[in-house]
Write a protein that holds these residues in place. Sequence first.
Motif, short mmCIF file in Angstrom:
data_model
loop_
_atom_site.label_atom_id
_atom_site.label_comp_id
_atom_site.label_asym_id
_atom_site.label_seq_id
_atom_site.Cartn_x
_atom_site.Cartn_y
_atom_site.Cartn_z
N TYR A 22 6.35 -3.71 -12.01
CA TYR A 22 6.68 -4.32 -10.73
C TYR A 22 6.00 -5.68 -10.59
O TYR A 22 4.80 -5.79 -10.73
N LYS A 42 10.04 -8.87 -5.83
CA LYS A 42 11.50 -8.93 -5.93
C LYS A 42 11.92 -10.28 -6.48
O LYS A 42 11.12 -11.20 -6.61
N TRP A 48 12.29 -6.42 0.85
CA TRP A 48 11.34 -6.37 1.97
C TRP A 48 9.94 -5.96 1.47
O TRP A 48 9.53 -6.35 0.37
N MET A 49 9.21 -5.20 2.27
CA MET A 49 7.82 -4.86 1.92
C MET A 49 7.73 -4.18 0.54
O MET A 49 8.43 -3.21 0.28
N HIS A 82 2.12 -13.13 0.76
CA HIS A 82 3.41 -13.51 0.16
C HIS A 82 4.32 -14.21 1.17
O HIS A 82 5.54 -14.11 1.06
N ASP A 123 6.25 -8.22 5.90
CA ASP A 123 6.55 -9.15 4.80
C ASP A 123 8.03 -9.55 4.79
O ASP A 123 8.62 -9.73 3.71
C1 F6R Z 1 7.64 -8.22 -1.77
C2 F6R Z 1 6.31 -8.80 -1.75
C3 F6R Z 1 5.28 -8.24 -0.85
C4 F6R Z 1 4.19 -7.50 -1.63
C5 F6R Z 1 3.16 -6.86 -0.69
C6 F6R Z 1 2.02 -6.20 -1.46
O1 F6R Z 1 8.45 -8.82 -2.72
O2 F6R Z 1 6.04 -9.72 -2.47
O3 F6R Z 1 5.85 -7.43 0.14
O4 F6R Z 1 4.78 -6.51 -2.44
O5 F6R Z 1 2.60 -7.85 0.16
O6 F6R Z 1 1.46 -7.15 -2.29
P1 F6R Z 1 0.18 -6.87 -3.21
O7 F6R Z 1 0.50 -5.65 -4.02
O8 F6R Z 1 0.06 -8.12 -4.02
O9 F6R Z 1 -0.98 -6.65 -2.28
#
Ligand code: F6R
Length: 365
Positions: free
Chosen positions: A227, A230, A262-263, A19, A285
């Motif tokens: 979810y 954000k 954030w994360m 991300h 992140d």
């Molecule tokens: C926050 C964001 C990232 C993801 C994290 C987990 O808005 O986009 O912090 O939540 O990298 O991502 P997944 O669940 O896709 O592995």
Amino acid sequence: MPKTTISVIKADVGSFPGHSRTHPKLLEKAAKMLKEQRGKLLIDSFVTHCGDDLELIMTHTQGVDNINVHRLAWDVFMECTKIAKSMKLYGAGQDMLADAFSGNVKGLGPGVAEMEFEERASDPVLIFMADKTEPGAWNFFLYKIFADPFNTSGLVIDPSMRKGFVFEVHDLMEKRMIMFKCPEEIYSLLAYIGAPSRYVIKHVFTRDGEIAAASSTQRLSLIAGRYVGKDDPVMIVRSQSGFPAVGEVLEPFCTPVLVAGWMRGSHHGPFMPVGLCDANMTRFDGPPRVICFGFQICNGELIGPADMFDDVGFDRVRTRCNELADIIRSQGPFEPHRLSLEEMEYTTLPAVEKDLMARWAPIPE
Ligand code: F6R
Ligand code: MG
Ligand code: MG
């Protein structure tokens, strides 16, 4: 001269790695599609990114909530999603919550901030774009810019600003809104906007009803019911000659404010103002970041941008944000680094709790 509309519409339609940032191929495609509309639907456009969010800045004379402008943004995000999927970018199409466009991108996933105004002799506009945080993150800054005389000296010493400003606050849970006249109602305003996960400032107006600021307020999890990252909001602020000066608009960003995001959209962290070259999410992140592009608006043309946080004047707040990040990260999965339980309802925590539900037993008397 018709009124000018500025539409800032954004979405995360895929990024790399993970991300962290938008791929140049998406930026190129979006810029090309918008340029094709120059002199047709649009007067001018500029495409950029903040972290994994693709940001479309468009000017036109169609007014806010225009179906054709919104459809254009939707089509751009759809085409970019196709490219993102072809490259197996991460989260390809993640903010496109609907299969088809239905009149307005609001409620379909993308974030929208728009304003329409009659151009003054000279109209400086600042566009803020954030990643890894929620729309309420702007509350603190909009309050400081338009209501705090310790930030904005014009509220005290510029006769055209002494009347103050009017804040339009939205309650994202109950879907209702309220107007607060400031300075006389600042305590009431703060009673609500101090809870930014629920109450967000949508617009700020002069006391004569002229638009001064507009923000995006969609919460993806409330739209999708699950979810989906954000919301990573955007905001447009007008400046000078009766509005706060450019420097007064930027000044509150020298405070290292903790925001939610954030994360995994699940942690408080410092909101770091950065130049475009640093608008890539890395550590945990993040940390949550904001960029600001300044333009002069000239008959709808975007003169600029100037990369406003690409400046040594913001070095100290960045250092302080990094220090805060060290301190709060050391708490690991503990609150208040991790969001409150109420907020975690909108993350992936409920899925974890579901797994453990059957193992809970009553405490013996
Ligand atoms: C926050 C964001 C990232 C993801 C994290 C987990 O808005 O986009 O912090 O939540 O990298 O991502 P997944 O669940 O896709 O592995
Ligand atoms: Mg993302
Ligand atoms: Mg994002």
